[in-house]
Design a protein around this motif. Structure first.
Motif, short mmCIF file in Angstrom:
data_model
loop_
_atom_site.label_atom_id
_atom_site.label_comp_id
_atom_site.label_asym_id
_atom_site.label_seq_id
_atom_site.Cartn_x
_atom_site.Cartn_y
_atom_site.Cartn_z
N TYR A 123 -3.56 -3.04 -5.70
CA TYR A 123 -2.71 -1.86 -5.86
C TYR A 123 -2.03 -1.78 -7.21
CZ TYR A 123 -3.36 -1.59 -0.82
OH TYR A 123 -3.91 -1.50 0.41
N GLU A 145 -11.71 0.49 -0.99
CA GLU A 145 -10.54 1.01 -0.28
C GLU A 145 -10.12 2.35 -0.86
OE1 GLU A 145 -7.37 -1.82 0.14
OE2 GLU A 145 -5.92 -0.21 0.45
N GLU A 196 -3.31 0.90 -9.62
CA GLU A 196 -2.91 2.26 -9.28
C GLU A 196 -1.46 2.50 -9.68
OE1 GLU A 196 -4.70 4.72 -7.92
OE2 GLU A 196 -6.51 3.48 -8.00
N ILE A 197 -0.65 1.52 -9.37
CA ILE A 197 0.78 1.68 -9.64
C ILE A 197 1.02 1.82 -11.14
CG2 ILE A 197 2.98 0.42 -9.59
CD1 ILE A 197 1.98 -0.62 -6.79
N ARG A 236 0.84 -1.20 0.00
CA ARG A 236 0.00 0.00 0.00
C ARG A 236 0.88 1.25 0.00
NH1 ARG A 236 -5.17 1.97 1.49
NH2 ARG A 236 -5.05 3.72 2.93
N THR A 274 -7.28 5.42 -1.35
CA THR A 274 -5.82 5.44 -1.48
C THR A 274 -5.15 5.94 -0.21
OG1 THR A 274 -6.14 7.55 -2.57
CG2 THR A 274 -5.73 5.66 -3.98
N MET A 288 2.33 1.84 -3.39
CA MET A 288 1.35 2.45 -4.28
C MET A 288 1.21 3.95 -3.97
SD MET A 288 -2.09 3.50 -3.94
CE MET A 288 -2.72 2.58 -2.57
N LEU A 341 4.29 8.96 -14.97
CA LEU A 341 5.66 9.39 -14.69
C LEU A 341 6.64 9.03 -15.80
CD1 LEU A 341 5.81 8.45 -10.91
CD2 LEU A 341 6.23 10.72 -11.83
N SER A 389 0.15 5.33 -12.23
CA SER A 389 1.16 6.30 -11.82
C SER A 389 2.41 6.17 -12.68
CB SER A 389 1.53 6.09 -10.35
OG SER A 389 0.45 6.43 -9.53
N LEU A 433 4.14 6.14 -5.23
CA LEU A 433 4.08 6.43 -6.66
C LEU A 433 2.96 7.43 -6.97
CD1 LEU A 433 4.83 3.02 -8.33
CD2 LEU A 433 6.17 5.10 -8.47
N LEU A 434 1.86 7.30 -6.25
CA LEU A 434 0.74 8.20 -6.45
C LEU A 434 1.14 9.64 -6.15
CD1 LEU A 434 -2.18 7.60 -7.25
CD2 LEU A 434 -2.78 7.65 -4.84
N HIS A 492 -8.46 8.92 -3.79
CA HIS A 492 -9.60 8.39 -4.53
C HIS A 492 -9.82 6.93 -4.13
CE1 HIS A 492 -6.11 7.63 -7.27
NE2 HIS A 492 -6.67 6.43 -7.30
N THR A 493 -10.93 6.40 -4.53
CA THR A 493 -11.22 5.01 -4.21
C THR A 493 -10.59 4.12 -5.27
OG1 THR A 493 -13.30 5.73 -3.27
CG2 THR A 493 -13.07 3.38 -3.71
N ILE A 494 -9.92 3.09 -4.80
CA ILE A 494 -9.25 2.18 -5.75
C ILE A 494 -10.31 1.43 -6.54
CG2 ILE A 494 -7.73 0.20 -5.95
CD1 ILE A 494 -6.46 1.16 -3.30
N GLN A 495 -10.07 1.38 -7.82
CA GLN A 495 -11.06 0.78 -8.72
C GLN A 495 -11.42 -0.65 -8.29
OE1 GLN A 495 -9.79 0.82 -12.75
NE2 GLN A 495 -11.86 0.78 -13.56
#
Lengths: 391, 688
Positions: B537, A134, B540-541, A94, A136, A97, B548, B544, A100-101, A127-130
């Motif tokens: 995750y 959960e 999301e990664i 987490r 972020t 992630m 980047l 990102s 990077l966010l 935001h809410t993870i797709q």
């Protein structure tokens, strides 16, 4: 990273009032570097991913265990330890992630030449993870920690990440400050004072007409108000600051720069309790979690003027000012006593022992029981004159 | 030992001391009667080489007027055994301490020759009705119908009816015996009920088919136990433990432990699970270490041998002439020199005692152990599988050992998980020579060995000094030519160190297998949860990273997802008995008996019967990733094509194979690794 050359800063000179939004970022020359290190981080992740290796990066450890007490320089420094952030590690995925966010968010800020508050960054990344419920980030604390990690990982300052904190802390006194091109005469700040910004780098803040002889830093706003109302800074030709408790990086950077660039001694008036002692410790040596910034924040020569444990007797205070030390206070006091920079300091050992022997703590405001202006007219002037302080 | 003093009529003695034999209260009397009859039937069938079919019928003649008062019942047990020849009927059913089993050392259910005649006597005393016996010893000839009363003062049977009859149910063997006894008793359900006894008998005797026809009405155990004052010392502890937690025992009785019985309107059938009789056991001569001085003197008196060498050789085992020479030499005194050639009749009491001592000091080989027929890992698993609906089964048979000169062998099996309740102490079922022991659990060596085993090592919680808590059934079997019971009612195994040690070792073997299974299962669950986290995750990664670096998000996503799957591949794994991964397949499980472990797919249920390789459909569920049933290490031709490509053995198997003690060197069946399959009707059958 903490090496600063305060001389070259001309970027903000040409700020023209009509189009303030288009003003070029004062950090332009640092942005390239920040963006490049962000890029390197992300590239490594992508490369690992595509080649089937585990994506990971090293984050310098921000913990007491990785903090070194540099005795000769009198500051806390960060050690060499790093911890690995791994995607395929249950406890770190987490965080990986989130890092990077935020990296992505900072890149966007740099590209647009804007800055964001810590809270702004929290919302930017939130935001809410797709496909899940959960989020972020659970709260801003979680986001702040990730940003601090990013600072050390990229070797960039918070300012370089285009992120600032809420401003806290006030200043008044015999000095003129140029803040983003605006001249601020700190002798004419009325009862409110000049709010110390979060970013006090030379790119934003320059000093002019520094006439004061020293800086008196008090713990909190209420005490500061007393001194300001009594025009203490005028009668004693000093700069009066307060940090609303634990001073922010902005306040500490301001004190540090005034001390280093203009040779002003820093004298602190804090409560006689473990928290007051720790505030002094942070101003003097730097903090554990921001040890990587100590070189541009710590003031090893800062003095602790009071309140002292002996003052209860010396100033003949009434019983009413005593606040009994609770178990947590005692434990914390003993912990502070064991810090290497206090351990070898016999004055401080005596001071803390005395407080523990007293069995109570005292706030600066307790002096009001003598007289409303006792602290500004008698206590501080006498101690300053006698140089009765702890170093 | 009052029972051995022949000048008091044993029958009379029993009449006064019936609690010693398990007739202390009406509830127990009913159970003991059934137990003795069923034990006899099973022994008889096995000795005659007949697969037992046994029917137990209870008829309620007079309902108990209240839960505390006994009612009147007729118990009828019919078997397909060899029947009993006419002239033996009175002796077998009408005299106490008459039997073929007491004087010999042979592994059998009955031991003392008290059981069935005592039951008959109890019936006679409480109802005045004689025992009714039908016996058909010859195929195609009519059966005997005998009614038998008993003169308790003379220990002599009285035949009241003796006719020949054609009324005998058709049996598979064409022969058989039927015993009917009317008695005062009480029929209840619960932990120590007839049903529990039959259910456990079925577990320990999967080669038998048992049909139970209960009476229409039964009080529940807690009705009775709360009302019934405890009578007698024996049986008190089971009653106490049950009444101490009536909720628990009620819960137990409601939860059917036997799930694969077929229930008809009026009967419960415990079907046969293996079509193979336990091997015939040999009778052995006593080993000197197990003989007491008194018995030794008596043997000396009764022997037909003339000289000591012959006496030792033929009355005992493991006393070769060389040992006789040594023993006689050291037993010699100034007055009398003993040798192997000394005449038995000349040995006086003092010399005999010296002989006995010398013999006890001599180094003798352990008694032969081929006289034991353990159930074997396979049979135990079949029995457990038939009786307990769990998810993991393990069994182990120890090598034979010796206590007090008697060879014995300990076996243990455990069933774990599945539909067993997880928050209760493990249920311990105990067997001695395949006979369930229902009473006096805490006095029993088997139960003590369960409490002394450190189950915490195997992933179960265990309150100090108690049985472990968890979804667990523990089965312990002691096979011996002479099982040391704590009393004549045969309810608890006496606590010999040698026996308890073997029991603990057997439990530990099972425990180790369970431990690795439990640990592996937890690990699989963890890995599966872990994968969920990673997958969450990765999206999301990837986004990102695209922002980047400009690399396509989809590309990064796919690469990371692949890695996540690889890193958590254990979640998909299929386990063998040591928790070692044997295949990375999804689905396509099958049920096997291999090295003492069976793992049943907890979701999919038993695989379909014959034709057999149809995959048990994998239903992945979040909380139970062990979906696929166990795969065998042995590749199986028909199953091979169904294995998914991922099932290649080249994958790394995290975790070293735990060393597990080798099991069952003495498995009775000589077939190498038989394969078992669970049929649709719940029976196990072998796959060729």
């Amino acid at each position: 990273m903490a090496k600063k050359t305060t001389g070259k800063k001309t970027a903000t000179k040409a700020a023209s009032p009509p189009t303030p939004a288009k003003r070029e970022s004062p950090w332009a020359h640092r942005d390239t570097k920040t963006a490049a290190s962000l890029q390197t981080l992300a590239d490594a992740v992508v490369k690992s991913a595509l080649s089937g290796r585990e994506p990971k990066f090293d984050v310098p450890t921000r913990a007491a265990s990785n903090t070194r007490w540099n005795k000769s320089r009198g500051i806390l420094q960060m050690g060499p330890a790093v911890s690995s952030r791994e995607l395929f590690n249950l406890g770190q995925a987490r965080n990986f992630m989130q890092t990077l966010l935020h990296g992505q968010g900072i890149q966007a800020l740099i590209a647009e030449g804007k800055t964001s508050s810590l809270r702004g960054m929290f919302y930017k990344g939130l935001h809410t993870i797709q496909g899940t419920k959960e989020k972020t980030f659970d709260d801003q604390t979680e986001s702040d920690k990730v940003l601090e990690d990013l600072e050390v990982t990229l070797g960039a300052l918070r300012e370089e990440l285009h992120v600032f904190a809420k401003k806290r802390g006030t200043m008044v006194g015999n000095i003129t400050v140029i803040d983003s091109g605006d001249e601020i005469n700190c002798r004419r700040m009325g009862s409110g004072g000049y709010a110390i910004p979060s970013i006090c780098e030379p790119e934003v803040i320059q000093f002019k007409d520094v006439g004061a002889d020293f800086i008196l830093h008090v713990e909190k706003d209420t005490v500061w108000q007393r001194f300001n109302e009594d025009r203490f800074w005028e009668t004693h030709n000093c700069i009066l600051t307060e940090g609303s408790g634990q001073p922010t990086r902005g306040v500490r950077r301001m004190l540090h720069r005034l001390h280093k660039e203009h040779g002003l001694p820093v004298v602190c008036l804090l409560d006689c309790d473990p928290w007051g002692h720790y505030i002094y410790s942070v101003i003097k040596q730097g903090s554990i979690s921001l040890a990587f910034e100590s070189e541009r924040l710590a003031i090893p020569e800062a003095k602790f003027l009071g309140i002292r444990a002996k003052d209860y007797e010396q100033c003949e205070l009434s019983d009413d000012v005593q606040i009994t030390l609770n178990d947590r206070d005692i434990a914390r006091a003993k912990q502070i006593q064991e810090y290497p920079w206090f351990k070898d300091n016999r004055q401080w050992q005596r001071e803390i022992n005395k407080m523990l022997a007293n069995g109570f703590k005292m706030e600066v405001e307790s002096l009001i029981t003598k007289d409303i202006s006792y602290v500004t007219e008698t206590y501080v002037p006498e101690r300053l004159k006698a140089e009765d302080w702890l170093g | 030992m009052a029972l051995k003093q022949r000048d008091i009529s044993v029958s009379e003695f029993f009449a006064k001391n019936r609690h010693l034999l398990g007739f202390d209260n009406p509830r127990k009397a009913l159970l003991t009667t059934i137990k003795e009859a069923v034990d006899n039937s099973l022994d008889a069938c096995e000795e005659a080489g007949i697969l037992p079919d046994i029917e137990v019928r209870i008829e309620e003649l007079v309902a108990p007027p209240s839960p505390t008062k006994p009612g009147r019942y007729r118990i009828t047990i019919t078997d397909n055994g060899p029947g009993i020849v006419r002239k033996q009927i009175e002796n077998i059913f009408g005299r106490l301490l008459y039997g073929s089993k007491f004087h010999r050392l042979k592994m059998s259910r009955g031991q003392q020759g008290i059981g069935i005649s005592a039951a008959g006597m109890y019936g006679l005393m409480t109802t005045g009705k004689p025992m009714v016996i039908h016996s058909k010893p010859h195929k195609g000839k009519p059966a005997h119908h005998i009614e038998l009363a008993m003169d308790t003062s003379k220990n002599k049977p009285e035949v009241t009816v003796d006719v020949e009859t054609d009324e005998f149910p058709a049996t598979s063997s064409g022969t058989g015996t039927r015993v009917a006894i009317e008695l005062e008793g009480r029929y209840v359900r619960g932990k120590t009920s007839v049903e529990a006894y039959l259910e456990q008998t079925a577990i320990a005797n999967p080669h038998a088919e048992i049909v139970f026809i209960p009476p229409d009405k039964a009080f529940t155990a807690e009705d009775a136990e709360s009302a019934e004052g405890d009578q007698g010392v024996f049986g008190s502890d089971s009653t106490a433990s049950a009444s101490a937690s009536p909720a628990l025992s009620a819960e137990r009785s409601e939860r059917p432990a036997v799930v694969r019985t077929t229930e008809h309107a009026d009967r419960i059938v415990y079907p046969r699970a293996v079509a193979e009789l336990p091997p015939e056991t040999e009778e052995i001569r006593p080993h000197p270490y197990g003989v007491e001085l008194g018995r030794f003197l008596q043997m000396l008196k009764n022997t037909e041998e003339k000289q000591l060498t012959g006496f030792f050789k033929n009355e005992f085992c493991r006393v070769p002439p060389a040992v006789v020479a040594e023993v006689t030499k050291s037993a010699s005194s100034k007055a009398k020199t003993l040798t192997g050639g000394t005449y038995v009749s000349t040995v006086d009491h003092a010399a005999a005692e010296r002989l006995y001592r010398a013999l006890q000091d001599a180094k003798l080989r352990s008694p032969p152990t081929d006289c034991l027929a353990p159930m074997g890992v396979r049979t135990m698993l079949a029995g457990m599988l038939k009786g307990v609906k769990a998810e993991f089964y393990a069994a182990s048979t120890r090598d034979p050992a010796v206590y007090r000169g008697n060879p014995f062998q300990i076996e243990a099996a455990i069933a774990f998980g599945g539909e067993l309740a997880g928050d209760q102490p493990a249920r311990v079922i105990r067997f001695a020579n395949r006979v369930p022991l229902l009473y006096q659990q805490s006095a029993c060596s088997a139960f003590k060995s369960v409490t002394e085993t450190a189950w915490k090592n195997y992933g179960l919680s265990q309150p100090r000094g108690s049985a472990p808590v968890g979804p667990l059934v523990v089965m312990i079997h002691m096979a011996s030519v002479w099982v040391p019971f704590t009393s004549e009612s045969k309810e608890a195994i006496a606590d010999y160190d040698e026996i308890r040690k073997e029991m603990k070792l057997a439990l530990q073997e099972c425990g180790r297998k369970l431990g690795s299974y439990v640990r592996r299962r937890q690990r699989m669950k963890r890995e599966s949860e872990k994968r969920d986290v990673f997958e969450r995750y990765i999206g999301e990664i990837a986004k990102s990273c695209e922002a980047l670096t400009g690399t396509q998000a989809a590309q990064v996503y796919d690469a990371l997802l692949k890695q996540a799957k690889r890193r958590t591949e254990i979640a998909d794994a299929v386990l063998d008995e040591d928790g070692k991964i044997i295949a990375f397949a999804d689905g396509n499980g099958r049920l096997d008996d291999d090295d003492g472990v069976i793992i049943v797919d907890p979701n999919g249920g038993p695989p379909p019967p014959a034709g057999g390789d149809a995959p048990a459909k994998a239903k992945p569920s979040a909380d139970e990733p062990t979906t696929p049933a166990k795969k065998s290490k042995r590749p199986r031709a028909a199953a091979a094509p169904k294995q998914s490509p991922a099932a290649t053995p080249g994958k790394k198997t995290p975790g070293k194979k735990k060393s597990s003690a080798p099991t069952t060197p003495t498995e009775p069946t000589k077939q190498p690794k038989p394969r078992m399959r669970l049929g649709a009707d719940g029976t196990l059958f072998e796959v060729a």
